[in-house]
Design a protein around this motif. Sequence first.
Motif, PDB file in Angstrom:
ATOM      1  N   GLY A 368      67.541  33.165  44.833  1.00  0.00           N
ATOM      2  CA  GLY A 368      66.656  32.988  43.683  1.00  0.00           C
ATOM      3  C   GLY A 368      65.184  33.008  44.013  1.00  0.00           C
ATOM      4  O   GLY A 368      64.349  32.809  43.122  1.00  0.00           O
ATOM      5  N   ALA A 369      64.834  33.243  45.284  1.00  0.00           N
ATOM      6  CA  ALA A 369      63.423  33.229  45.691  1.00  0.00           C
ATOM      7  C   ALA A 369      62.961  34.641  46.053  1.00  0.00           C
ATOM      8  O   ALA A 369      63.644  35.358  46.791  1.00  0.00           O
ATOM      9  CB  ALA A 369      63.219  32.298  46.874  1.00  0.00           C
ATOM     10  N   LEU A 370      61.803  35.009  45.527  1.00  0.00           N
ATOM     11  CA  LEU A 370      61.217  36.310  45.828  1.00  0.00           C
ATOM     12  C   LEU A 370      60.749  36.343  47.277  1.00  0.00           C
ATOM     13  O   LEU A 370      60.019  35.450  47.729  1.00  0.00           O
ATOM     14  CB  LEU A 370      60.037  36.577  44.888  1.00  0.00           C
ATOM     15  CG  LEU A 370      59.248  37.873  45.101  1.00  0.00           C
ATOM     16  CD1 LEU A 370      60.147  39.091  44.919  1.00  0.00           C
ATOM     17  CD2 LEU A 370      58.069  37.940  44.129  1.00  0.00           C
ATOM     18  N   GLN A 371      61.179  37.349  48.002  1.00  0.00           N
ATOM     19  CA  GLN A 371      60.809  37.493  49.409  1.00  0.00           C
ATOM     20  C   GLN A 371      59.494  38.280  49.519  1.00  0.00           C
ATOM     21  O   GLN A 371      59.477  39.496  49.734  1.00  0.00           O
ATOM     22  CB  GLN A 371      61.931  38.207  50.165  1.00  0.00           C
ATOM     23  CG  GLN A 371      63.287  37.536  50.052  1.00  0.00           C
ATOM     24  CD  GLN A 371      63.263  36.132  50.618  1.00  0.00           C
ATOM     25  OE1 GLN A 371      63.034  35.938  51.823  1.00  0.00           O
ATOM     26  NE2 GLN A 371      63.503  35.128  49.770  1.00  0.00           N
ATOM     27  N   LEU A 372      58.393  37.563  49.365  1.00  0.00           N
ATOM     28  CA  LEU A 372      57.079  38.211  49.312  1.00  0.00           C
ATOM     29  C   LEU A 372      56.739  38.984  50.578  1.00  0.00           C
ATOM     30  O   LEU A 372      56.231  40.108  50.497  1.00  0.00           O
ATOM     31  CB  LEU A 372      55.994  37.178  49.006  1.00  0.00           C
ATOM     32  CG  LEU A 372      55.955  36.667  47.562  1.00  0.00           C
ATOM     33  CD1 LEU A 372      54.966  35.521  47.424  1.00  0.00           C
ATOM     34  CD2 LEU A 372      55.593  37.804  46.607  1.00  0.00           C
ATOM     35  N   PRO A 373      56.984  38.440  51.769  1.00  0.00           N
ATOM     36  CA  PRO A 373      56.644  39.219  52.973  1.00  0.00           C
ATOM     37  C   PRO A 373      57.400  40.554  53.024  1.00  0.00           C
ATOM     38  O   PRO A 373      56.812  41.582  53.382  1.00  0.00           O
ATOM     39  CB  PRO A 373      57.048  38.288  54.121  1.00  0.00           C
ATOM     40  CG  PRO A 373      56.970  36.923  53.535  1.00  0.00           C
ATOM     41  CD  PRO A 373      57.432  37.085  52.117  1.00  0.00           C
TER      42      PRO A 373
END
Length: 507
Positions: A368-373
């Motif tokens: 559920g978390a956007l993997q920004l890197p």
Amino acid sequence: MLLELRGITKRFGALVANDHIDLVVQPGEIHSLLGENGAGKSTLMNVLYGLYDADEGEILLDGVVQNFSGPGDAMAAGIGMVHQHFMLVPVFTVAENVMLGHEQTRGGGRLDLEAARAQVKEISARFGFHVDPDAVVEDLPVGVQQRVEIIKALSRNADVLVFDEPTAVLTPQETDELMAIMRQLRDEGSAIVFITHKLREVREVADRITVIRHGKVVGEALPTASDAELASLMVGRSVELRVHKGSPQLRDNGLKVANLVVTNEVGTVVVDDISFEVRGGEVLVVAGVQGNGQTELTEALLGLEHNVSGSITLDGEELVGRSVRRILDEGVGFVPEDRTLDGLIGEFTIAENLMLDRSDGPPFVKAGALQLPFRDRFAKEKVAEFDVRTQGITTQVGRLSGGNQQKVVLARELSRDLRLFVAAQPTRGVDVGSIEFIHKRIVATRDAGVPVLVVSTELDEAVALADRIMVMYRGTVVGIVPADTPRDVLGLMMAGISPEDAKGEVA
């Protein structure tokens, strides 16, 4: 009538659409205004026609400065314009359309339709148009509708005629007929401005060529200039115009369409019982004049059409009835014909647009978390790989040029594991340099063994990219022919003539 534009400048906020443009068009001359979409050509002509007010500069006719407050003033001064998108009322007759805006009346204030009919007949006879003044416009072929636009301009005694991308909706034969009409008008003394981005047409019909890039005049040329020279002027660097590709290496995987019927929301059949297949390792180009079922075909392949019957299978798996999400997840890449409406979100950044349709799971989202890197690293790689000209991945995609926007769409769609690639009008509104790049990527996708379906109304593009060409007309398949089929035959097929009959007519 001598037309002169001196120092025309038009701004839209911070955007300078026309930057001190000078242009002289002599009577008895076809002067082509050549440039990519967005170069400022149509803006300049809209200033001439009174649709826009120039911020600087002046318009002169026979040496007299003009001040137009609207198109009516321009028409009264002898300027006529044939627009890319016809300005006709479909349910009116030809005569009613021709008199619209400068209606003549007779006793009792009644419209003098007889005078309009006579005018249509006189102009038609003079130019060999064969247009029935009592025909309803919506019942006429596109090429005849364009002749009605020309009759409208001539009925107002236009001495300067502007043709704005006039061949966009014509078959090759209709294009040839239009060019013959333009030459006849020139020979009778008209000053003609021909706006286009098609090198073949400008070299064929123009007497002089002015090239505009980014709102500025960057050069003038004669029609003896080569395509390479003109393309270089248009984009500011040398461009490879030929599509280099080897023979297709066909594979067993692919798309099969059988007895496909698509009905629109009002019950009209827009794709009428068509069948074809695209094998892995080949490009099938769907050719035809816009509006003959191509859009609905591609939308049916993606699950965007709801009233569909027949079968669409990809590697033996049925797609009809599946959701758009599931079809995309099956490995279908899709470049829509309108990137701004269906392909991108203008307010989103490049990085955000590159993850559209894949924001529900790995690798972009985990737990559920956007993997920004990962997202940013991926975006930087694709910007470099697809040569997207931008200040950075956080730039809003709506701020990019048309060509760079299209590259973002391609980067997103081609970066997945594909089992089918569908590209509708992949180079529409794209500069010559970007066209070169897009064509290379399409060929590379084909060479990787992916079945590729391209929809294009540009016949040059169809011939260059295709291994086979499928021509559609009024929702049906006229025929599927090799890519080396003569242009004249393809043009007749685009008018609904079978391949056999078309070859007979050409022979």
